[in-house]
Scaffold this motif. Sequence first.
Motif, PDB file in Angstrom:
ATOM      1  N   SER A   1       0.832  -1.217   0.000  1.00 55.01           N
ATOM      2  CA  SER A   1       0.000   0.000   0.000  1.00 55.01           C
ATOM      3  C   SER A   1       0.860   1.258   0.000  1.00 55.01           C
ATOM      4  CB  SER A   1      -0.914   0.010   1.222  1.00 55.01           C
ATOM      5  OG  SER A   1      -0.149   0.291   2.389  1.00 55.01           O
ATOM      6  N   LYS A   2       2.095   1.133   0.501  1.00 56.84           N
ATOM      7  CA  LYS A   2       3.004   2.276   0.675  1.00 56.84           C
ATOM      8  C   LYS A   2       2.399   3.356   1.585  1.00 56.84           C
ATOM      9  CE  LYS A   2       5.726   1.635  -3.504  1.00 56.84           C
ATOM     10  NZ  LYS A   2       5.240   0.275  -3.775  1.00 56.84           N
ATOM     11  N   TRP A   3       1.442   2.963   2.413  1.00 55.05           N
ATOM     12  CA  TRP A   3       0.843   3.891   3.383  1.00 55.05           C
ATOM     13  C   TRP A   3       1.485   3.578   4.739  1.00 55.05           C
ATOM     14  CZ3 TRP A   3      -3.895   6.881   2.248  1.00 55.05           C
ATOM     15  CH2 TRP A   3      -4.226   7.741   3.317  1.00 55.05           C
ATOM     16  N   LEU A   4       2.396   4.430   5.182  1.00 53.47           N
ATOM     17  CA  LEU A   4       3.224   4.102   6.347  1.00 53.47           C
ATOM     18  C   LEU A   4       2.703   4.675   7.656  1.00 53.47           C
ATOM     19  CD1 LEU A   4       6.799   4.580   4.829  1.00 53.47           C
ATOM     20  CD2 LEU A   4       5.234   2.652   4.604  1.00 53.47           C
ATOM     21  N   THR A   5       2.015   5.804   7.571  1.00 51.56           N
ATOM     22  CA  THR A   5       1.506   6.423   8.798  1.00 51.56           C
ATOM     23  C   THR A   5       0.356   7.367   8.437  1.00 51.56           C
ATOM     24  OG1 THR A   5       2.150   7.589  10.840  1.00 51.56           O
ATOM     25  CG2 THR A   5       3.247   8.285   8.812  1.00 51.56           C
ATOM     26  N   ASN A   6      -0.123   8.167   9.405  1.00 52.44           N
ATOM     27  CA  ASN A   6      -1.257   9.087   9.205  1.00 52.44           C
ATOM     28  C   ASN A   6      -2.567   8.344   8.972  1.00 52.44           C
ATOM     29  OD1 ASN A   6       0.899  10.870   9.256  1.00 52.44           O
ATOM     30  ND2 ASN A   6      -0.100  12.306   7.887  1.00 52.44           N
ATOM     31  N   ALA A   7      -3.089   7.770  10.047  1.00 52.93           N
ATOM     32  CA  ALA A   7      -4.425   7.150  10.046  1.00 52.93           C
ATOM     33  C   ALA A   7      -4.624   6.172   8.890  1.00 52.93           C
ATOM     34  CB  ALA A   7      -5.507   8.221  10.053  1.00 52.93           C
ATOM     35  N   GLY A   8      -3.666   5.272   8.706  1.00 55.13           N
ATOM     36  CA  GLY A   8      -3.791   4.232   7.676  1.00 55.13           C
ATOM     37  C   GLY A   8      -4.788   3.164   8.082  1.00 55.13           C
ATOM     38  N   GLU A   9      -4.859   2.127   7.232  1.00 54.28           N
ATOM     39  CA  GLU A   9      -5.857   1.083   7.466  1.00 54.28           C
ATOM     40  C   GLU A   9      -5.649   0.334   8.776  1.00 54.28           C
ATOM     41  OE1 GLU A   9      -6.997  -2.088   4.560  1.00 54.28           O
ATOM     42  OE2 GLU A   9      -6.785  -0.376   3.169  1.00 54.28           O
ATOM     43  N   PHE A  10      -4.383  -0.020   9.064  1.00 48.97           N
ATOM     44  CA  PHE A  10      -4.120  -0.774  10.299  1.00 48.97           C
ATOM     45  C   PHE A  10      -4.417   0.089  11.529  1.00 48.97           C
ATOM     46  CE2 PHE A  10      -1.017  -3.536   7.767  1.00 48.97           C
ATOM     47  CZ  PHE A  10      -1.916  -4.598   7.696  1.00 48.97           C
ATOM     48  N   HIS A  11      -4.096   1.363  11.414  1.00 53.83           N
ATOM     49  CA  HIS A  11      -4.364   2.305  12.505  1.00 53.83           C
ATOM     50  C   HIS A  11      -5.864   2.342  12.799  1.00 53.83           C
ATOM     51  CE1 HIS A  11      -4.987   6.260  14.394  1.00 53.83           C
ATOM     52  NE2 HIS A  11      -3.709   6.264  14.724  1.00 53.83           N
ATOM     53  N   GLN A  12      -6.657   2.483  11.743  1.00 55.51           N
ATOM     54  CA  GLN A  12      -8.114   2.550  11.933  1.00 55.51           C
ATOM     55  C   GLN A  12      -8.648   1.248  12.513  1.00 55.51           C
ATOM     56  OE1 GLN A  12     -10.266   4.097   8.487  1.00 55.51           O
ATOM     57  NE2 GLN A  12      -8.392   5.143   7.855  1.00 55.51           N
ATOM     58  N   GLN A  13      -8.111   0.136  11.980  1.00 49.08           N
ATOM     59  CA  GLN A  13      -8.587  -1.165  12.438  1.00 49.08           C
ATOM     60  C   GLN A  13      -8.211  -1.406  13.902  1.00 49.08           C
ATOM     61  OE1 GLN A  13      -7.183  -4.305   9.854  1.00 49.08           O
ATOM     62  NE2 GLN A  13      -8.171  -5.900  11.098  1.00 49.08           N
ATOM     63  N   LEU A  14      -7.002  -0.995  14.283  1.00 47.37           N
ATOM     64  CA  LEU A  14      -6.572  -1.212  15.673  1.00 47.37           C
ATOM     65  C   LEU A  14      -7.403  -0.338  16.633  1.00 47.37           C
ATOM     66  CD1 LEU A  14      -4.744  -2.688  17.672  1.00 47.37           C
ATOM     67  CD2 LEU A  14      -3.064  -0.857  17.389  1.00 47.37           C
ATOM     68  N   GLU A  15      -7.697   0.895  16.229  1.00 49.52           N
ATOM     69  CA  GLU A  15      -8.547   1.728  17.097  1.00 49.52           C
ATOM     70  C   GLU A  15      -9.891   1.041  17.319  1.00 49.52           C
ATOM     71  OE1 GLU A  15      -8.893   5.889  15.969  1.00 49.52           O
ATOM     72  OE2 GLU A  15      -6.975   6.307  16.966  1.00 49.52           O
ATOM     73  N   TYR A  16     -10.434   0.500  16.238  1.00 49.91           N
ATOM     74  CA  TYR A  16     -11.737  -0.154  16.330  1.00 49.91           C
ATOM     75  C   TYR A  16     -11.650  -1.416  17.197  1.00 49.91           C
ATOM     76  CZ  TYR A  16     -15.940  -2.629  14.969  1.00 49.91           C
ATOM     77  OH  TYR A  16     -17.120  -3.320  15.011  1.00 49.91           O
ATOM     78  N   GLU A  17     -10.673  -2.264  16.900  1.00 52.68           N
ATOM     79  CA  GLU A  17     -10.599  -3.550  17.612  1.00 52.68           C
ATOM     80  C   GLU A  17     -10.230  -3.385  19.085  1.00 52.68           C
ATOM     81  OE1 GLU A  17      -8.599  -6.847  15.794  1.00 52.68           O
ATOM     82  OE2 GLU A  17      -9.528  -6.459  13.842  1.00 52.68           O
ATOM     83  N   LEU A  18      -9.359  -2.415  19.361  1.00 54.27           N
ATOM     84  CA  LEU A  18      -8.976  -2.185  20.762  1.00 54.27           C
ATOM     85  C   LEU A  18     -10.156  -1.655  21.570  1.00 54.27           C
ATOM     86  CD1 LEU A  18      -5.438  -0.535  21.047  1.00 54.27           C
ATOM     87  CD2 LEU A  18      -6.242  -2.635  22.152  1.00 54.27           C
ATOM     88  N   ALA A  19     -10.915  -0.732  20.972  1.00 54.52           N
ATOM     89  CA  ALA A  19     -12.085  -0.181  21.674  1.00 54.52           C
ATOM     90  C   ALA A  19     -13.055  -1.317  21.991  1.00 54.52           C
ATOM     91  CB  ALA A  19     -12.749   0.909  20.836  1.00 54.52           C
ATOM     92  N   GLN A  20     -13.257  -2.202  21.019  1.00 52.47           N
ATOM     93  CA  GLN A  20     -14.133  -3.366  21.236  1.00 52.47           C
ATOM     94  C   GLN A  20     -13.595  -4.254  22.345  1.00 52.47           C
ATOM     95  OE1 GLN A  20     -16.607  -5.110  18.991  1.00 52.47           O
ATOM     96  NE2 GLN A  20     -17.169  -3.098  18.297  1.00 52.47           N
ATOM     97  N   TYR A  21     -12.314  -4.590  22.223  1.00 50.41           N
ATOM     98  CA  TYR A  21     -11.694  -5.512  23.174  1.00 50.41           C
ATOM     99  C   TYR A  21     -11.733  -4.949  24.597  1.00 50.41           C
ATOM    100  CZ  TYR A  21      -8.237  -8.403  25.519  1.00 50.41           C
ATOM    101  OH  TYR A  21      -7.608  -9.233  26.419  1.00 50.41           O
ATOM    102  N   LEU A  22     -11.435  -3.666  24.700  1.00 53.45           N
ATOM    103  CA  LEU A  22     -11.339  -3.056  26.033  1.00 53.45           C
ATOM    104  C   LEU A  22     -12.704  -2.675  26.597  1.00 53.45           C
ATOM    105  CD1 LEU A  22      -8.242  -0.753  25.364  1.00 53.45           C
ATOM    106  CD2 LEU A  22      -8.265  -2.854  26.728  1.00 53.45           C
ATOM    107  N   GLY A  23     -13.710  -2.623  25.740  1.00 52.37           N
ATOM    108  CA  GLY A  23     -15.039  -2.257  26.217  1.00 52.37           C
ATOM    109  C   GLY A  23     -15.173  -0.755  26.460  1.00 52.37           C
TER     110      GLY A  23
END
Length: 368
Positions: free
Chosen positions: A29-51
């Motif tokens: 993807s050559k997308w290294l930082t600045n709210a990339g896909e993994f960043h968005q996904q981790l925010e979502y999954e962590l919020a879910q996991y942590l409640g």
Amino acid sequence: MPEKKIYVTQPQLPPLEEFIPYLEQIWQSKWLTNAGEFHQQLEYELAQYLGVEHLSLFTNGTIALITALQALRITGEVITTPYSFVATTHSLLWNGIKPIFVDIDSHTLNINSDLIESAITPQTTAIMPVHVYGNPCKVDAIQRIADMYGLKVIYDAAHAFAINLESRSLLQHGDLSVLSFHATKVFNTFEGGAIVCRDAAMKQRIDYLKNFGFADEVTVVAPGINGKMNEVQAAFGLLQLKHVDASIAARKGIDEQYRRRLARVKGIRCLPLPANATSNYSYFPVLIEKDYPLSRDALYQKLRDHNIFARRYFYPLISEFPMYCAIPSAAASNLPIANEIAQQVLCLPIYPELEEADLERVYCLIGD
Ligand SMILES: *Cc1c(COP(=O)(O)O)cnc(C)c1O
């Protein structure tokens, strides 16, 4: 043969081959930082996991703490604990805020909520408690004081990953909670952190602040900082998340063994686990009391001589460091319990890959 070195912790690393596909995706993807896909996904999954509802990722916990104070526009004086990692109060100094130290409770080792009220002055704007070793602070008492005096509450929750208090995330308490994902923590992204907040508007403000204050290409709404988590860190976090339950379960097993074996050793006191909250077993602190044959420092040295690197968390107290010691509330006479505990505490090795034989070496040295 020299004895194997055992550190207080060892970073949790999933098998390397599991990480390669994530890296391939970043390279593609050559997308290294600045709210990339993994960043968005981790925010979502962590919020879910942590409640929790809203969470903003950061490059580390310290920048997250500094930004949390900015987000709430905290100024003047903030009431906090001397019994923590030094980043807690450094985040105050970086914001030009004066820390006011309050003593700790001798059972939980967290800030003693009964002493907070008498430390409030007209300059006080917030309370910054720490959930030390992941043990919850008295969140209801602290909130009552904050409400009565119109103060904000920012929890340094660097140790409080995945803790539920009365079946609800501990991170839902206070105005903001700050996590650390440093290599030594239960859940790591090499370096990393997050701010948990209550509503979308606050998350928006925090997201602006961590990206220089940019609201869009041409609009800067605040003197922000660069606190962004990059895609490699975020991808690693997604992978770690798959392993974190197993990791906490393995730590629990070690915690149980320590408790069983050390119960018989006179002068070694284990801290009880909280009855109304879950634990993540990130630390195993013991107090070396007067009836133990060695002083804490002598035991620390004895273990070191056998290549076991226990750590004195938290010694020295934050209030002892040169940039804090002249503050009146930093005086030892104001912090008798914290001073006593700092002389007694020793954190023993605990991490998922600690082997039975390693544990055996630790108990044998302590017990004999
Ligand atoms: C680890 C830690 C921090 C700092 O987090 P970093 O991610 O290392 O910047 C802050 N407070 C406490 C209590 C910590 O243990």
